[in-house]
Scaffold this active site. Structure first.
Site, PDB file in Angstrom:
ATOM      1  N   ARG A 100     -68.319  29.486  25.299  1.00  0.00           N
ATOM      2  CA  ARG A 100     -69.765  29.262  25.221  1.00  0.00           C
ATOM      3  C   ARG A 100     -70.536  30.563  25.458  1.00  0.00           C
ATOM      4  NH1 ARG A 100     -73.093  27.021  29.024  1.00  0.00           N
ATOM      5  NH2 ARG A 100     -71.434  25.794  29.984  1.00  0.00           N
ATOM      6  N   TYR A 148     -90.414  29.577   6.872  1.00  0.00           N
ATOM      7  CA  TYR A 148     -89.456  28.484   6.693  1.00  0.00           C
ATOM      8  C   TYR A 148     -89.925  27.236   7.461  1.00  0.00           C
ATOM      9  CZ  TYR A 148     -84.881  26.162   7.158  1.00  0.00           C
ATOM     10  OH  TYR A 148     -83.852  25.259   7.144  1.00  0.00           O
ATOM     11  N   ASP A 190     -87.680  37.195  10.563  1.00  0.00           N
ATOM     12  CA  ASP A 190     -86.561  36.467   9.964  1.00  0.00           C
ATOM     13  C   ASP A 190     -86.138  37.288   8.742  1.00  0.00           C
ATOM     14  OD1 ASP A 190     -85.019  34.764   8.335  1.00  0.00           O
ATOM     15  OD2 ASP A 190     -86.037  32.966   9.059  1.00  0.00           O
ATOM     16  N   LYS A 246     -76.866  31.661   4.616  1.00  0.00           N
ATOM     17  CA  LYS A 246     -77.311  32.047   3.278  1.00  0.00           C
ATOM     18  C   LYS A 246     -76.442  33.189   2.744  1.00  0.00           C
ATOM     19  CE  LYS A 246     -80.266  28.879   4.323  1.00  0.00           C
ATOM     20  NZ  LYS A 246     -81.525  29.087   4.999  1.00  0.00           N
TER      21      LYS A 246
HETATM   22  C1  LIG Z   1     -82.308  28.344   5.990  1.00  0.00           C
HETATM   23  C2  LIG Z   1     -83.272  29.204   6.690  1.00  0.00           C
HETATM   24  C3  LIG Z   1     -83.348  29.227   8.086  1.00  0.00           C
HETATM   25  C4  LIG Z   1     -82.579  28.273   8.970  1.00  0.00           C
HETATM   26  O1  LIG Z   1     -81.241  28.520   8.960  1.00  0.00           O
HETATM   27  P1  LIG Z   1     -80.125  27.387   9.258  1.00  0.00           P
HETATM   28  O2  LIG Z   1     -78.882  28.196   9.230  1.00  0.00           O
HETATM   29  O3  LIG Z   1     -80.244  26.384   8.168  1.00  0.00           O
HETATM   30  O4  LIG Z   1     -80.444  26.822  10.580  1.00  0.00           O
HETATM   31  C5  LIG Z   1     -84.206  30.131   8.683  1.00  0.00           C
HETATM   32  N1  LIG Z   1     -84.967  30.949   7.944  1.00  0.00           N
HETATM   33  C6  LIG Z   1     -84.940  30.941   6.596  1.00  0.00           C
HETATM   34  C7  LIG Z   1     -85.823  31.890   5.846  1.00  0.00           C
HETATM   35  C8  LIG Z   1     -84.102  30.062   5.921  1.00  0.00           C
HETATM   36  O5  LIG Z   1     -84.108  30.023   4.596  1.00  0.00           O
END
Ligand SMILES: *Cc1c(COP(=O)(O)O)cnc(C)c1O
Length: 384
Positions: free
Chosen positions: A57, A110, A181, A206
């Site tokens: 963890r 997002y 992000d 992604k």
């Molecule tokens: C998909 C996404 C997230 C969230 O990510 P998860 O892995 O699905 O929790 C955050 N920011 C952006 C820009 C995204 O496209």
């Protein structure tokens, strides 16, 4: 252009040949706990759970190997990986903010990130946001209690850019933390920490994963900020990356530079094709946005395979028909994998949603099927 040193990091060229018999990928340390020779050593480990292998963890060797590579790619001091991108974002908000603090969001964000901020209202954290032309005057939206500027550049759905240097300057003057992000650009096309940003979050689900087979997240920041987050939100909310998923992400990194080069080339060609099509009103792609050209040059070294297009259709139903008519683009959420995806955005009332995203907008994630096949497919669907 992708930096040579980044390619070497993705490929794990720093591997210590004496470790793990020279195994080119780190082995999967599928263990929840790590034993020590003595109690003294165990207690020493417990005092340094962010560095020592004591309990998974906190820190795990396979996850750590991924964290080391992501920190190096982002030029940050420290990285922790999470079970999802949204877990990494949760850790930033809950680890660094208190009741009475305010978050300013800049650019399209997002959706679930907003939902998370809404949820945090019940703990006394408030937020507001600024999008579109108003972004140039984001400073007038800062409040006395603003503790964090959180933004996306390129932003969600419209992929508009915001000036990272302006955000850094405004925040530093006032002692406000900044978080971006960076999922869309990946560290190969944009390095926010080098430009002065404090915290970088990723949805590794992604491009970093790249094969639609793993959900994961990452946070990169200074040792000092990570120390705060590690002993609060990281260890106590417990949304950790599993060793196996970390290993899948390490495998994703091996092809990240090559995939991004191909995504970049094919998506730009498809975006240009759509821009010239009579059924398309407007294409939203940073490299086809004249207003954002100076910012692109200043802060990005490339752009991958995600963009959107406003179609000249009557309504949501007609847009869904187009989406259904393209056969090579699968209908699915998320993005960044090897398969091309398409998703029509909202079908609600009004011409734009609360974030200024227009209707009749369709988002494309260009995969690796081959640009000619994809264009033929679109041609056929748009004729229908
Ligand atoms: C998909 C996404 C997230 C969230 O990510 P998860 O892995 O699905 O929790 C955050 N920011 C952006 C820009 C995204 O496209």
């Amino acid at each position: 252009m992708i930096d040579e040193s980044d390619v070497l990091i993705c490929l794990g060229s720093e591997n210590d040949l004496r470790e793990n018999h020279g195994s080119v990928l780190p082995p999967i340390a599928q263990a929840s706990l790590f034993q020590k020779e003595t109690t003294a050593e165990l207690y020493n480990g417990l005092r340094n759970e962010n560095r020592e292998f004591v309990y998974t963890r906190g820190t795990n060797p396979t996850v750590k190997a991924l964290e080391t590579r992501l920190a190096a790619l982002e030029r940050g001091e420290s990285c922790k990986c999470f079970a999802s991108g949204i877990a990494a974002i949760s850790a930033v908000f809950t680890g660094l903010l208190e009741a009475g603090d305010h978050i300013l969001f800049i650019n399209q964000i997002y959706g679930p990130t907003f939902q998370l901020a809404d949820m945090l209202k019940k703990f006394g954290i408030e937020y507001s946001f600024v999008v579109g032309d108003e972004m140039a005057e984001f400073e007038s939206h800062l409040k006395k209690n603003t503790k964090l500027i959180y933004f996306e550049s390129p932003g969600t759905m419209l992929f508009r850019l915001v000036s990272i240097s302006s955000i850094v300057n405004a925040a530093r003057e006032r002692g406000i933390l900044t978080c971006i992000d960076n999922s869309v650009s990946t560290p190969l096309f944009q390095k926010p920490i080098e430009m002065g940003i404090d915290l970088v979050v990723h949805s590794c689900t992604k491009y970093i994963g790249g094969h639609s087979d793993v959900v994961g997240g990452a946070l990169i920041c200074s040792e000092e900020l990570m120390e705060k987050i590690f002993y609060s939100s990281f260890m106590l909310l417990g949304g950790i990356q599993s060793p196996f998923n970390a290993w899948l992400l390490l495998r994703g990194l091996l092809t990240l530079p090559t995939r991004l080069r191909q995504h970049q080339q094919d998506a730009l060609e498809i975006a240009k094709y759509l821009e010239s099509h009579k059924k398309v009103k407007r294409v939203y792609h940073p490299l086809l946005c004249a207003e954002d050209a100076p910012l692109f040059k200043e802060q990005m070294s490339g752009y991958p395979g995600l963009f959107s297009a406003e179609l000249d259709v009557r309504d949501f139903e007609e847009m869904c028909k187009v989406a259904d008519a393209v056969k090579l683009f699968r209908k699915a959420v998320s993005w960044g994998g090897v398969e091309s995806l398409v998703i029509p955005s909202f079908g609600g009332d009004g011409d734009v949603n609360f974030q200024g995203i227009p209707k009749n907008l369709i988002r494309f994630s260009v995969g690796l099927e081959g640009v000619d096949y994809l264009i033929n497919d679109l041609e056929r669907a748009l004729e229908a």
